[in-house]
Design a protein around this motif. Structure first.
Motif, mmCIF file in Angstrom:
data_model
loop_
_atom_site.group_PDB
_atom_site.id
_atom_site.type_symbol
_atom_site.label_atom_id
_atom_site.label_comp_id
_atom_site.label_asym_id
_atom_site.label_seq_id
_atom_site.Cartn_x
_atom_site.Cartn_y
_atom_site.Cartn_z
ATOM 1 N N GLY A 175 0.857 -1.352 -0.124
ATOM 2 C CA GLY A 175 -0.094 -0.190 -0.054
ATOM 3 C C GLY A 175 0.951 1.187 0.132
ATOM 4 N N LEU A 176 0.213 2.449 0.470
ATOM 5 C CA LEU A 176 1.042 3.667 0.481
ATOM 6 C C LEU A 176 1.252 4.140 1.739
ATOM 7 N N HIS A 177 1.036 3.375 2.974
ATOM 8 C CA HIS A 177 1.407 3.754 4.188
ATOM 9 C C HIS A 177 2.477 3.125 5.084
ATOM 10 N N GLY A 220 2.638 -0.097 -2.798
ATOM 11 C CA GLY A 220 1.396 -0.079 -3.518
ATOM 12 C C GLY A 220 0.692 -1.362 -3.643
ATOM 13 N N ASP A 221 0.334 -1.593 -4.758
ATOM 14 C CA ASP A 221 -0.388 -2.971 -5.416
ATOM 15 C C ASP A 221 0.655 -3.544 -6.329
ATOM 16 N N PRO A 222 0.806 -4.979 -6.075
ATOM 17 C CA PRO A 222 2.026 -5.404 -6.766
ATOM 18 C C PRO A 222 1.828 -5.855 -7.965
ATOM 19 N N MET A 223 0.589 -5.668 -8.573
ATOM 20 C CA MET A 223 0.354 -6.075 -9.923
ATOM 21 C C MET A 223 0.327 -5.005 -10.869
ATOM 22 N N VAL A 224 0.561 -3.728 -10.192
ATOM 23 C CA VAL A 224 0.552 -2.557 -11.073
ATOM 24 C C VAL A 224 2.022 -2.400 -11.817
ATOM 25 N N ALA A 225 2.962 -3.078 -11.292
ATOM 26 C CA ALA A 225 4.313 -2.983 -11.734
ATOM 27 C C ALA A 225 4.412 -4.206 -12.976
ATOM 28 N N THR A 226 4.814 -4.052 -14.143
ATOM 29 C CA THR A 226 4.596 -5.238 -15.326
ATOM 30 C C THR A 226 5.801 -6.215 -14.696
ATOM 31 N N THR A 227 6.732 -5.770 -14.352
ATOM 32 C CA THR A 227 7.699 -6.970 -14.043
ATOM 33 C C THR A 227 7.434 -7.940 -12.983
ATOM 34 N N HIS A 228 6.340 -7.411 -12.077
ATOM 35 C CA HIS A 228 5.811 -8.294 -11.250
ATOM 36 C C HIS A 228 4.760 -9.396 -11.956
ATOM 37 N N LEU A 229 3.963 -8.801 -12.877
ATOM 38 C CA LEU A 229 3.189 -9.551 -13.595
ATOM 39 C C LEU A 229 3.911 -10.517 -14.231
ATOM 40 N N ASP A 230 4.948 -10.182 -14.844
ATOM 41 C CA ASP A 230 5.653 -11.049 -15.701
ATOM 42 C C ASP A 230 6.310 -12.207 -14.920
ATOM 43 N N HIS A 284 -3.881 -7.897 -2.781
ATOM 44 C CA HIS A 284 -3.775 -6.610 -3.323
ATOM 45 C C HIS A 284 -3.821 -5.482 -2.295
ATOM 46 N N ASN A 285 -3.500 -4.091 -2.903
ATOM 47 C CA ASN A 285 -3.606 -3.126 -1.878
ATOM 48 C C ASN A 285 -3.576 -1.760 -2.612
ATOM 49 N N SER A 286 -3.927 -0.840 -2.006
ATOM 50 C CA SER A 286 -3.865 0.486 -2.518
ATOM 51 C C SER A 286 -2.624 1.055 -3.344
#
Length: 348
Positions: A8-10, A83-93, A109-111
């Motif tokens: 997340g962001l905190h 943040g959310d781990p799946m926003v980064a394309t490297t994590h999705l890959d 997931h998270n904010s």
């Protein structure tokens, strides 16, 4: 098994209870430190919460992924990211590669900055277009950044520009430099997006106790000090009256600073078709004069060309840009065909 846990962001306190439970039980815990800055104190706090050793890793380690994948074949591995781990394309890959190896994956997931910025600014989440990253290193070409913003504005949408952060060197792109870069792009591409009067919002350290949001015209923001990262810039598009009210109420932005950036941006199709229609009409007029002088009759062809030019302008006014481009292309092609078959020399 491979777990992806969003922080997340905190900071450390933002980890979800379910993610905390997974991290405590995991046999190996990694912390991604390249996507967003995280302080040593926060890392220490996270270690205390988890009660487990945390290995900090950067982009190269995650992109390679072999060590994580090999370990996840035998035991539970957790990768924690801001943040959310799946926003980064490297994590999705990495997740896709793990699944292809037969390794089960699970995402907590998270904010993320992408969902927090609408909430912090009051801009409607469904009015945001494609997000882009601005990098001083040039890995993302300036033409790509400019094109994304331009396309969003044509549709009246807001753009989030994420600013480069490099954990390995400690480098971060300052908002001041980013704003200057946007003005330089305008000098290169000249589509009427950026000048000193363009309305933008600069956001810093969203989710932290020191978060800041500054809104106004570029000229009034370009010399401010925004301190430590992470930073992002929002280029608003067409604003709903409730969004304007939110900007005035939440961000305390004076109404005279808030402008509709989309109103001054022209579609490339619009400028192109208008220019081509004007040039084709001039060429057609010269062709008529030359055919009369040479006593050649192309009246039916000229009438068709005129119809295609008119169709192009009509489709343009209807917002049917693809049909407008096709029509003006047909008009030019018919006129040019006389030159190809050596019946008439056309002057463009």
């Amino acid at each position: 098994m491979l777990f992806f846990i969003g922080l997340g962001l905190h900071g450390a306190k933002g980890i979800p209870l379910i993610g905390l439970d997974i991290a405590k039980k995991a046999e190996k815990v990694y912390l991604d430190v390249y996507t967003s800055p995280i302080t040593k104190d926060e890392i220490d706090s996270l270690k205390d919460l988890i009660g487990n050793e945390i290995v900090r890793v950067g982009r190269d380690f995650i992109e390679d992924g072999l060590e994580i994948i090999n370990q996840a074949k035998q035991k539970d591995v957790a990768l924690i990211a801001s943040g959310d781990p799946m926003v980064a394309t490297t994590h999705l890959d990495l997740r896709l590669r793990a699944e292809k190896y037969g390794i089960k994956t699970h995402v907590i997931h998270n904010s993320s900055i992408l969902c927090a910025l609408p909430g912090e600014t009051g801009l409607h989440a469904y009015n945001f277009g494609k997000t882009v990253t601005l990098m001083k290193s040039g890995l993302t070409p300036s033409s790509t950044v400019y094109e994304v913003i331009h396309e969003n504005l044509i549709r009246g949408l807001h753009t989030i520009i994420l600013l480069e952060y490099d954990y390995s060197t400690g480098f971060f792109l300052k908002p001041n430099e980013a704003l200057k870069s946007l003005l330089n792009m305008e000098r290169d591409f000249r589509q009427g997006i950026f000048d000193d009067e363009t309305f933008v919002i600069v956001t810093s350290r969203i989710g932290s106790n020191s978060q800041l949001l500054h809104g106004g015209k570029i000229g009034s923001l370009i010399d401010k000090d925004y301190s430590e990262p992470p930073h992002a810039i929002i280029v608003p598009g067409k604003l709903h009256f409730t969004e304007i009210d939110a900007l005035k109420t939440l961000l305390k932005i004076d109404e005279d600073q808030i402008t509709d950036n989309s109103s001054k941006v022209k579609s490339l199709a619009v400028s192109m078709v208008k220019r081509y229609a004007m040039n084709t009409r001039k060429a057609l007029s010269k062709a008529r004069e030359k055919s009369e002088a040479e006593k050649k009759n192309f009246d039916d062809l000229f009438e068709n060309i005129e119809c295609y030019i008119s169709d192009a302008e009509r489709f343009l006014n209807m917002g049917k840009f693809e049909l407008a481009i096709l029509s003006i292309g047909y008009a030019e092609g018919l006129l040019d065909s006389l030159r190809f078959i050596k019946e008439l020399e056309i002057e463009w």
